[in-house]
Design a protein around this motif. Structure first.
Motif, PDB file in Angstrom:
ATOM      1  N   GLU A 265     -31.039 -29.894 -80.767  1.00 13.07           N
ATOM      2  CA  GLU A 265     -31.586 -28.643 -80.231  1.00 13.07           C
ATOM      3  C   GLU A 265     -31.012 -27.426 -80.962  1.00 13.07           C
ATOM      4  N   ALA A 266     -29.735 -27.488 -81.309  1.00 10.68           N
ATOM      5  CA  ALA A 266     -29.124 -26.369 -82.021  1.00 10.68           C
ATOM      6  C   ALA A 266     -29.732 -26.188 -83.408  1.00 10.68           C
ATOM      7  N   VAL A 267     -29.975 -27.298 -84.097  1.00 14.22           N
ATOM      8  CA  VAL A 267     -30.542 -27.218 -85.443  1.00 14.22           C
ATOM      9  C   VAL A 267     -32.000 -26.781 -85.386  1.00 14.22           C
ATOM     10  N   VAL A 268     -32.778 -27.384 -84.493  1.00 14.31           N
ATOM     11  CA  VAL A 268     -34.189 -26.990 -84.359  1.00 14.31           C
ATOM     12  C   VAL A 268     -34.296 -25.511 -84.001  1.00 14.31           C
ATOM     13  N   GLY A 269     -33.370 -25.027 -83.195  1.00 15.04           N
ATOM     14  CA  GLY A 269     -33.379 -23.623 -82.798  1.00 15.04           C
ATOM     15  C   GLY A 269     -33.110 -22.651 -83.926  1.00 15.04           C
ATOM     16  N   ARG A 270     -32.644 -23.176 -85.066  1.00 17.17           N
ATOM     17  CA  ARG A 270     -32.414 -22.308 -86.229  1.00 17.17           C
ATOM     18  C   ARG A 270     -33.224 -22.739 -87.440  1.00 17.17           C
ATOM     19  N   TYR A 271     -34.402 -23.293 -87.193  1.00 16.18           N
ATOM     20  CA  TYR A 271     -35.311 -23.605 -88.300  1.00 16.18           C
ATOM     21  C   TYR A 271     -35.667 -22.349 -89.099  1.00 16.18           C
ATOM     22  N   ASP A 272     -35.406 -21.171 -88.519  1.00 11.57           N
ATOM     23  CA  ASP A 272     -35.685 -19.941 -89.265  1.00 11.57           C
ATOM     24  C   ASP A 272     -34.845 -19.832 -90.533  1.00 11.57           C
ATOM     25  N   ILE A 273     -33.709 -20.524 -90.583  1.00 11.24           N
ATOM     26  CA  ILE A 273     -32.840 -20.446 -91.768  1.00 11.24           C
ATOM     27  C   ILE A 273     -33.507 -21.090 -92.983  1.00 11.24           C
ATOM     28  N   PRO A 274     -33.949 -22.372 -92.922  1.00 10.81           N
ATOM     29  CA  PRO A 274     -34.655 -22.913 -94.089  1.00 10.81           C
ATOM     30  C   PRO A 274     -35.961 -22.183 -94.381  1.00 10.81           C
ATOM     31  N   GLN A 275     -36.650 -21.714 -93.336  1.00  7.13           N
ATOM     32  CA  GLN A 275     -37.896 -20.973 -93.578  1.00  7.13           C
ATOM     33  C   GLN A 275     -37.624 -19.706 -94.378  1.00  7.13           C
ATOM     34  N   ARG A 276     -36.542 -19.028 -94.046  1.00 11.23           N
ATOM     35  CA  ARG A 276     -36.177 -17.831 -94.790  1.00 11.23           C
ATOM     36  C   ARG A 276     -35.906 -18.178 -96.255  1.00 11.23           C
ATOM     37  N   TRP A 277     -35.203 -19.286 -96.484  1.00  6.81           N
ATOM     38  CA  TRP A 277     -34.906 -19.683 -97.863  1.00  6.81           C
ATOM     39  C   TRP A 277     -36.193 -19.996 -98.634  1.00  6.81           C
ATOM     40  N   TYR A 278     -37.102 -20.733 -98.024  1.00  3.93           N
ATOM     41  CA  TYR A 278     -38.299 -21.138 -98.760  1.00  3.93           C
ATOM     42  C   TYR A 278     -39.243 -19.960 -99.011  1.00  3.93           C
ATOM     43  N   ARG A 279     -39.225 -18.954 -98.172  1.00  2.00           N
ATOM     44  CA  ARG A 279     -39.980 -17.732 -98.497  1.00  2.00           C
ATOM     45  C   ARG A 279     -39.362 -17.047 -99.706  1.00  2.00           C
ATOM     46  N   LEU A 280     -38.033 -16.988 -99.733  1.00  2.00           N
ATOM     47  CA  LEU A 280     -37.339 -16.399-100.883  1.00  2.00           C
ATOM     48  C   LEU A 280     -37.623 -17.197-102.147  1.00  2.00           C
ATOM     49  N   LYS A 281     -37.627 -18.507-102.022  1.00  2.00           N
ATOM     50  CA  LYS A 281     -37.865 -19.351-103.195  1.00  2.00           C
ATOM     51  C   LYS A 281     -39.257 -19.142-103.767  1.00  2.00           C
ATOM     52  N   ALA A 282     -40.251 -18.955-102.896  1.00  2.00           N
ATOM     53  CA  ALA A 282     -41.605 -18.694-103.386  1.00  2.00           C
ATOM     54  C   ALA A 282     -41.615 -17.451-104.266  1.00  2.00           C
ATOM     55  N   GLY A 283     -40.911 -16.410-103.823  1.00  2.00           N
ATOM     56  CA  GLY A 283     -40.837 -15.198-104.625  1.00  2.00           C
ATOM     57  C   GLY A 283     -40.155 -15.439-105.951  1.00  2.00           C
ATOM     58  N   VAL A 284     -39.084 -16.223-105.949  1.00  2.00           N
ATOM     59  CA  VAL A 284     -38.369 -16.532-107.195  1.00  2.00           C
ATOM     60  C   VAL A 284     -39.272 -17.285-108.158  1.00  2.00           C
ATOM     61  N   LEU A 285     -40.082 -18.194-107.610  1.00  2.00           N
ATOM     62  CA  LEU A 285     -40.976 -18.986-108.457  1.00  2.00           C
ATOM     63  C   LEU A 285     -42.247 -18.226-108.828  1.00  2.00           C
TER      64      LEU A 285
END
Length: 495
Positions: free
Chosen positions: A268-288
């Motif tokens: 539950e703690a990890v699922v509750g912070r799925y925003d962390i990987p989502q933030r990274w993958y949005r940043l990665k799209a910009g980098v790519l």
């Protein structure tokens, strides 16, 4: 026709020597010795555990340890040989024969755990406090922790004897099926692991073509693999019903010495912070330089060019990384790298992935890889050597205590990745190269924490479906996978 990647890796001849596990004997001799020892122990000691003192129980455990050491040498030998060539019928037949014989051994000795569990709590606690049982204390405590879920001796013997035709048989079928998959890419046929390595390539078109080729390679046999998966899910349900486990994950948590409540809190703690990987993958799209990542962009390197790391360079990187922390660890790593303790190259028929086999305390562990010369493969080498070091340094704990629950085991492997990452980062000055390495490290952490929990959510979904609804179709599996992946990635990626 099978072929490897166009570029050589330098690891083509890096093969382990598992013959040393036999200690000069043959497999059948080891199995016969173990079975004879087990039957003699039963004749001598069955029915005596309730009246045993600490010294007598310790002496019996020493005899059992010798039997299990001998049996596990044979079992590990056949399993390791099979993993490097699952298409060889002789290796498969040998592994099956030994597995069936070792299940007879397990059935022969089920009485020991049952008699120890039956000892009253006060007597057991007093015995466990003695010096004589100190080397076996944790093992004996773990056995007693399973008390609510044991069956009668007849039932336990039946389950032990039929285990070779149960879960392990379906796992073998799955392994043989997936190990034979070949992917047609760039006018050649390559292993699944070699094709998957292309998903790390900096060029997006290369990744897209690799993803399409992998999907095409996986399509044949899909229904058969779905049936295997369904059967394993049903087997888990039957076992849980028999033993009174409240959920599909309870037996797994018990073996890992974790409560259902603590694991659920973690999820539950990890699922509750799925925003962390989502933030990274949005940043990665910009980098790519793209609007949104496709699934085949998830593992893409952010480096400007694909770095090919040959085996000799990988060895130096990882060995020096461990040496930066401890000369003792580096010395043991050297033994893995130079004494035939690693099997590294991709080959036709070799099972996929990577693992470390602890084998037995009187021997040494082995590391299994499918090395394709990517930066990710270097970290995998560091990861598995972390397990290998753990197993090697834990040999003095004995056959009952050398292994660790999953909750502890991954500490050593993630440590290996961490020291390797720190060593690499300290040697890089170019900002682009440092960013590429930092990005790889972030994604490794995401995989260790968030992706593992998303897989737990997928497993929860399919176990629940199998129990509440019935057999899953390939579409059902796909729907559960897609939903749990969308939960993880949100709108940061097209799943």
């Amino acid at each position: 026709m099978s072929a490897a990647l166009t570029d050589t890796t330098g690891a083509e001849d890096v093969a382990w020597d598992v013959d040393t596990l036999l200690g000069g004997d043959d497999v059948d001799t080891l199995v016969d010795r173990a079975l004879t020892g087990a039957r003699q122990i039963t004749a001598d000691a069955k029915g005596t555990i309730g009246s045993c003192d600490a010294a007598g129980l310790a002496a019996l455990l020493e005899r059992l340890a010798e039997v299990y050491e001998t049996a596990h040498r044979a079992g590990n030998y056949t399993q390791l040989r099979f993993s490097t060539d699952t298409a060889d019928p002789e290796r498969g037949a040998q592994m099956q024969r030994v597995g069936e014989q070792l299940s007879v051994l397990s059935a022969e000795l089920v009485w020991f755990d049952l008699e120890w569990i039956a000892v009253d709590d006060d007597t057991a606690e007093s015995m466990l406090a003695t010096d004589e049982l100190a080397p076996f204390r944790h093992h004996l405590e773990t056995v007693r922790a399973g008390k609510p879920h044991v069956l009668s001796e007849i039932e336990e013997r039946l389950l032990a004897n039929t285990s070779p035709t149960g879960r392990s048989a379906w796992v073998r079928l799955f392994t043989e099926q997936t190990s034979s998959i070949e992917v047609d890419l760039d006018d050649e046929s390559m292993s699944l692991d070699a094709a998957l390595a292309r998903l790390h390539h900096p060029d997006r078109e290369t990744r897209r073509l690799a993803a399409e080729a992998v999907s095409a390679g996986l399509r044949p046999g899909l229904r058969t693999r779905a049936y295997v998966f369904n059967t394993l899910l049903a087997d888990r349900r039957i076992q849980d019903d028999l033993r009174g486990h409240p959920s599909w994950i309870s037996s797994w948590n018990l073996s890992n010495e974790a409560s259902d409540e603590s694991v659920q809190a973690l999820v539950e703690a990890v699922v509750g912070r799925y925003d962390i990987p989502q933030r990274w993958y949005r940043l990665k799209a910009g980098v790519l330089g793209i609007d949104k990542l496709a699934d085949y962009d998830r593992n893409a390197s952010v480096a400007e060019a694909d770095r090919h790391i040959a085996w000799d360079e990988a060895k130096t990187i990882v060995r020096d990384a461990y040496a930066s922390f401890s000369d003792e660890l580096a010395t043991v790593v050297d033994r893995f790298l130079t004494e035939g303790w690693i099997d590294a190259p991709t080959r036709p028929g070799k099972r996929g992935g990577a693992f470390c086999a602890y084998t037995v305390p009187s021997h040494h562990p082995y590391v299994f890889l499918n090395y394709t010369a990517t930066a990710n493969d270097v970290m995998t080498l560091a990861h598995e050597l972390g397990h290998g070091l753990h197993g090697y340094l834990a040999r003095d704990q004995g056959v009952f205590e050398q292994m660790t629950p999953l909750t502890l085991a991954e500490t050593a492997s993630v440590f290996g990745e961490t020291v390797t990452f720190n060593r690499l980062l300290s040697e890089i000055t170019d900002p682009a190269d440092r960013f590429a390495l930092l990005a790889q490290n972030v994604e490794g952490s995401i995989a260790t924490v968030f992706r593992q929990v998303s897989m737990n959510r997928f497993e929860d979904a399919v176990h629940t479906h199998r129990r509440d609804v019935g057999e899953l179709s390939t579409t059902d599996f796909g729907d559960h996978w897609e939903r749990t992946q969308r939960d993880l990635f949100g709108d940061a990626m097209d799943v």
